[in-house]
Design a protein around this motif. Structure first.
Motif, PDB file in Angstrom:
ATOM      1  N   ALA A   1       0.832  -1.204   0.000  1.00 40.46           N
ATOM      2  CA  ALA A   1       0.000   0.000   0.000  1.00 40.46           C
ATOM      3  C   ALA A   1       0.869   1.257   0.000  1.00 40.46           C
ATOM      4  CB  ALA A   1      -0.927  -0.008   1.219  1.00 40.46           C
ATOM      5  N   ALA A   2       1.977   1.246   0.750  1.00 36.36           N
ATOM      6  CA  ALA A   2       2.874   2.398   0.783  1.00 36.36           C
ATOM      7  C   ALA A   2       3.525   2.618  -0.578  1.00 36.36           C
ATOM      8  CB  ALA A   2       3.941   2.191   1.858  1.00 36.36           C
ATOM      9  N   CYS A   3       3.898   1.519  -1.243  1.00 36.09           N
ATOM     10  CA  CYS A   3       4.489   1.657  -2.585  1.00 36.09           C
ATOM     11  C   CYS A   3       3.489   2.242  -3.577  1.00 36.09           C
ATOM     12  CB  CYS A   3       4.973   0.288  -3.080  1.00 36.09           C
ATOM     13  SG  CYS A   3       6.394  -0.368  -2.172  1.00 36.09           S
ATOM     14  N   LEU A   4       2.251   1.761  -3.530  1.00 35.06           N
ATOM     15  CA  LEU A   4       1.229   2.285  -4.433  1.00 35.06           C
ATOM     16  C   LEU A   4       0.945   3.753  -4.134  1.00 35.06           C
ATOM     17  CD1 LEU A   4      -1.265  -0.725  -4.545  1.00 35.06           C
ATOM     18  CD2 LEU A   4       0.413  -0.040  -6.285  1.00 35.06           C
ATOM     19  N   LEU A   5       0.953   4.105  -2.866  1.00 37.03           N
ATOM     20  CA  LEU A   5       0.744   5.508  -2.502  1.00 37.03           C
ATOM     21  C   LEU A   5       1.874   6.379  -3.045  1.00 37.03           C
ATOM     22  CD1 LEU A   5      -1.094   7.431  -0.924  1.00 37.03           C
ATOM     23  CD2 LEU A   5       0.325   7.010   1.090  1.00 37.03           C
ATOM     24  N   MET A   6       3.089   5.844  -2.989  1.00 35.90           N
ATOM     25  CA  MET A   6       4.213   6.573  -3.574  1.00 35.90           C
ATOM     26  C   MET A   6       4.038   6.715  -5.080  1.00 35.90           C
ATOM     27  SD  MET A   6       8.295   5.639  -3.420  1.00 35.90           S
ATOM     28  CE  MET A   6       8.075   4.188  -4.460  1.00 35.90           C
ATOM     29  N   GLY A   7       3.510   5.661  -5.735  1.00 38.91           N
ATOM     30  CA  GLY A   7       3.258   5.738  -7.172  1.00 38.91           C
ATOM     31  C   GLY A   7       2.232   6.796  -7.522  1.00 38.91           C
ATOM     32  N   VAL A   8       1.196   6.910  -6.698  1.00 38.72           N
ATOM     33  CA  VAL A   8       0.195   7.952  -6.931  1.00 38.72           C
ATOM     34  C   VAL A   8       0.833   9.332  -6.782  1.00 38.72           C
ATOM     35  CG1 VAL A   8      -1.945   8.978  -6.055  1.00 38.72           C
ATOM     36  CG2 VAL A   8      -1.737   6.492  -6.250  1.00 38.72           C
ATOM     37  N   GLY A   9       1.727   9.464  -5.806  1.00 37.05           N
ATOM     38  CA  GLY A   9       2.416  10.740  -5.620  1.00 37.05           C
ATOM     39  C   GLY A   9       3.271  11.105  -6.815  1.00 37.05           C
ATOM     40  N   ILE A  10       3.972  10.106  -7.380  1.00 37.89           N
ATOM     41  CA  ILE A  10       4.784  10.371  -8.576  1.00 37.89           C
ATOM     42  C   ILE A  10       3.899  10.789  -9.740  1.00 37.89           C
ATOM     43  CG2 ILE A  10       6.323   9.303 -10.270  1.00 37.89           C
ATOM     44  CD1 ILE A  10       7.380   7.515  -8.033  1.00 37.89           C
ATOM     45  N   ALA A  11       2.757  10.117  -9.888  1.00 40.69           N
ATOM     46  CA  ALA A  11       1.840  10.456 -10.987  1.00 40.69           C
ATOM     47  C   ALA A  11       1.335  11.885 -10.843  1.00 40.69           C
ATOM     48  CB  ALA A  11       0.666   9.474 -10.992  1.00 40.69           C
ATOM     49  N   ARG A  12       0.979  12.302  -9.655  1.00 42.40           N
ATOM     50  CA  ARG A  12       0.501  13.665  -9.449  1.00 42.40           C
ATOM     51  C   ARG A  12       1.586  14.682  -9.778  1.00 42.40           C
ATOM     52  NH1 ARG A  12      -4.177  14.510  -6.652  1.00 42.40           N
ATOM     53  NH2 ARG A  12      -3.359  16.497  -5.885  1.00 42.40           N
ATOM     54  N   LEU A  13       2.849  14.351  -9.435  1.00 42.60           N
ATOM     55  CA  LEU A  13       3.947  15.262  -9.753  1.00 42.60           C
ATOM     56  C   LEU A  13       4.133  15.387 -11.264  1.00 42.60           C
ATOM     57  CD1 LEU A  13       6.598  14.280  -7.041  1.00 42.60           C
ATOM     58  CD2 LEU A  13       5.221  16.357  -7.145  1.00 42.60           C
ATOM     59  N   LEU A  14       4.009  14.245 -11.982  1.00 46.34           N
ATOM     60  CA  LEU A  14       4.151  14.292 -13.434  1.00 46.34           C
ATOM     61  C   LEU A  14       3.033  15.123 -14.076  1.00 46.34           C
ATOM     62  CD1 LEU A  14       5.175  10.587 -14.189  1.00 46.34           C
ATOM     63  CD2 LEU A  14       6.640  12.618 -14.228  1.00 46.34           C
ATOM     64  N   VAL A  15       1.825  14.971 -13.537  1.00 41.29           N
ATOM     65  CA  VAL A  15       0.708  15.755 -14.069  1.00 41.29           C
ATOM     66  C   VAL A  15       0.871  17.230 -13.726  1.00 41.29           C
ATOM     67  CG1 VAL A  15      -1.792  16.112 -13.937  1.00 41.29           C
ATOM     68  CG2 VAL A  15      -0.863  13.787 -14.036  1.00 41.29           C
TER      69      VAL A  15
ATOM     70  N   ALA B   1       3.564  18.817 -13.380  1.00 45.30           N
ATOM     71  CA  ALA B   1       4.620  19.386 -14.221  1.00 45.30           C
ATOM     72  C   ALA B   1       4.227  19.407 -15.690  1.00 45.30           C
ATOM     73  CB  ALA B   1       5.903  18.582 -14.044  1.00 45.30           C
ATOM     74  N   GLU B   2       2.975  18.982 -15.963  1.00 43.73           N
ATOM     75  CA  GLU B   2       2.442  18.969 -17.328  1.00 43.73           C
ATOM     76  C   GLU B   2       3.287  18.118 -18.266  1.00 43.73           C
ATOM     77  OE1 GLU B   2       2.023  22.999 -18.566  1.00 43.73           O
ATOM     78  OE2 GLU B   2       0.370  23.424 -17.194  1.00 43.73           O
ATOM     79  N   LEU B   3       3.760  16.977 -17.702  1.00 47.44           N
ATOM     80  CA  LEU B   3       4.554  16.054 -18.513  1.00 47.44           C
ATOM     81  C   LEU B   3       3.732  14.880 -19.012  1.00 47.44           C
ATOM     82  CD1 LEU B   3       7.806  15.911 -16.335  1.00 47.44           C
ATOM     83  CD2 LEU B   3       7.446  17.168 -18.464  1.00 47.44           C
ATOM     84  N   SER B   4       2.523  14.698 -18.438  1.00 43.21           N
ATOM     85  CA  SER B   4       1.729  13.542 -18.828  1.00 43.21           C
ATOM     86  C   SER B   4       0.298  13.748 -18.369  1.00 43.21           C
ATOM     87  CB  SER B   4       2.299  12.272 -18.200  1.00 43.21           C
ATOM     88  OG  SER B   4       1.458  11.161 -18.431  1.00 43.21           O
ATOM     89  N   THR B   5      -0.596  12.957 -18.938  1.00 41.77           N
ATOM     90  CA  THR B   5      -1.972  12.918 -18.445  1.00 41.77           C
ATOM     91  C   THR B   5      -2.034  12.025 -17.208  1.00 41.77           C
ATOM     92  OG1 THR B   5      -2.540  11.026 -19.820  1.00 41.77           O
ATOM     93  CG2 THR B   5      -2.853  13.229 -20.778  1.00 41.77           C
ATOM     94  N   MET B   6      -3.118  12.128 -16.424  1.00 42.40           N
ATOM     95  CA  MET B   6      -3.219  11.351 -15.191  1.00 42.40           C
ATOM     96  C   MET B   6      -3.286   9.851 -15.483  1.00 42.40           C
ATOM     97  SD  MET B   6      -3.253  10.999 -11.969  1.00 42.40           S
ATOM     98  CE  MET B   6      -3.397  12.656 -11.308  1.00 42.40           C
ATOM     99  N   SER B   7      -4.026   9.465 -16.537  1.00 40.88           N
ATOM    100  CA  SER B   7      -4.150   8.034 -16.851  1.00 40.88           C
ATOM    101  C   SER B   7      -2.802   7.429 -17.211  1.00 40.88           C
ATOM    102  CB  SER B   7      -5.151   7.830 -17.982  1.00 40.88           C
ATOM    103  OG  SER B   7      -4.745   8.543 -19.144  1.00 40.88           O
ATOM    104  N   TYR B   8      -2.050   8.116 -18.066  1.00 43.20           N
ATOM    105  CA  TYR B   8      -0.738   7.585 -18.444  1.00 43.20           C
ATOM    106  C   TYR B   8       0.232   7.649 -17.259  1.00 43.20           C
ATOM    107  CZ  TYR B   8       3.539   6.660 -21.025  1.00 43.20           C
ATOM    108  OH  TYR B   8       4.702   6.101 -21.453  1.00 43.20           O
ATOM    109  N   ALA B   9       0.139   8.712 -16.484  1.00 41.71           N
ATOM    110  CA  ALA B   9       1.033   8.858 -15.338  1.00 41.71           C
ATOM    111  C   ALA B   9       0.835   7.717 -14.345  1.00 41.71           C
ATOM    112  CB  ALA B   9       0.810  10.208 -14.661  1.00 41.71           C
TER     113      ALA B   9
END
Length: 355
Positions: free
Chosen positions: A16-30, A32-40
């Motif tokens: 669960a902690a790893c997945l939460l970290m993944g969600v955090g990375i996705a939000r950072l990518l979005v 920074a306007e580097l990706s859409t949320m689905s792809y992130a």
């Protein structure tokens, strides 16, 4: 076994902690306007799980360098190299997974990993591994402390068992021999007394064996053991031996270490009553005061020292035994006058809970 895999709930929390970290990375990518949320999310969630897998290997790195035998230079080199390898591996996985998604997705979406973003991915993998090293190092240190406590507890248990075995072997052999000789002599002149002495002796040793397996027993059980012991001795000494037990009602259920009172009565007879032509009375007084259990044993002694006078070793052993069980909370003291010996004990009061 790895601490994360050894407990299913801990494993689920780690995932669960790893997945939460993944969600955090996705939000950072979005952000920074580097990706859409689905792809992130498709990009970051599997990477977070793989990163967690890489970070978990830090446990084995820490185990390979025990803290007690660790040198600072070696630790820095090993930990630094492992973190560097983890950062590079994380960076390579990021590039590889981005290419895989590019071929899998029909729309040809791809994250543009710039040199700046590559540096961030590397630093993230490096920092994550360093944190994992510190966390597992701390875990191993606490685990070693707990293991040391467990070994100490096991050692105390073995010491207690050995102590009880010694106590059982310390029952005065002369008491047994004299009792058997008395039974043999009484068989011809007083069969009833011989039978009573045999039963009392059997009850005494049966109870001795039953309490030897326990760490603490109730005061009532100890008193019953003493009564069986005195029943045997009274047949031997007759009216020469007398005793009184003055026990307050709230003291009977107190918990005490087994066989602390019976050896005192045995010493009182051996070094006191036996040497007096007129005999005497052993007085046992036990009462509770606040959170303390007070025990005193008083017996008359001959004014002149006899050959059976003790050397105080048994009393010193009793004091050492209390120190091992209660630390500095218990007290044992004794004093002797021209005609009397008095021993006093004070123990922390513990209540015997009914089953």
């Amino acid at each position: 076994m790895h601490p994360i895999l050894s407990d299913f709930r801990r494993f689920l929390l780690y995932i669960a902690a790893c997945l939460l970290m993944g969600v955090g990375i996705a939000r950072l990518l979005v952000a920074a306007e580097l990706s859409t949320m689905s792809y992130a999310l498709l990009f970051s969630l599997p990477l977070a799980l793989l990163g967690g897998f890489l970070a978990s290997s830090a446990y084995y790195v820490c185990r390979s360098l025990p803290i007690a035998h660790r040198r600072m230079v070696t630790a820095v080199l090993v930990f630094g190299s492992a973190s560097l390898i983890s950062g590079l591996s994380w960076l390579g996985i990021c590039h590889g997974w981005n290419k895989v998604l590019f071929f899998l997705l029909e729309d040809g979406t791809e994250l543009q990993i710039t040199p700046h973003l590559s540096a961030l991915f590397f630093l993230a993998g490096f920092a994550l591994y360093v944190l994992a090293l510190l966390a597992f190092d701390l875990y191993i240190a606490f685990d070693n402390m707990h293991e040391a406590d467990r070994r100490e507890a096991a050692s105390r248990l073995l010491a207690r068992d050995a102590e009880l075995q010694v106590l059982r072997s310390q029952i005065d052999p002369h008491f047994l021999f004299n009792s058997l000789n008395s039974i043999s002599a009484l068989t011809a002149i007083d069969p009833t007394s011989a039978r009573s002495m045999t039963i009392a002796l059997a009850d005494f040793f049966r109870q001795t064996l039953s309490i030897a397996e326990k760490e603490k027993i109730s005061l009532n059980d100890e008193v019953r053991l003493c009564e069986n012991f005195l029943a045997v001795e009274k047949i031997r000494f007759g009216k020469k031996l007398g005793n009184t037990f003055d026990i307050s009602p709230d003291a009977g259920q107190a918990l005490i270490p087994p066989m602390i009172l019976q050896p005192l009565l045995e010493n009182a007879i051996k070094h006191g009553i036996r040497n007096l032509p007129q005999g005497g009375i052993i007085t046992v007084t036990i009462f509770r005061r606040d959170q303390w259990l007070h025990i005193s044993v008083k017996n008359p002694v001959a004014s002149e020292a006899s050959n059976s006078a003790g050397n105080g070793l048994g009393l010193q052993n009793l004091r050492q035994r209390f120190a091992a069980i209660y630390g500095e909370q218990a007290r044992v003291s004794w004093q002797q006058t021209a005609n009397e010996f008095l021993l006093e004990m004070a123990l922390p009061y513990e209540q015997d809970r009914p089953a």
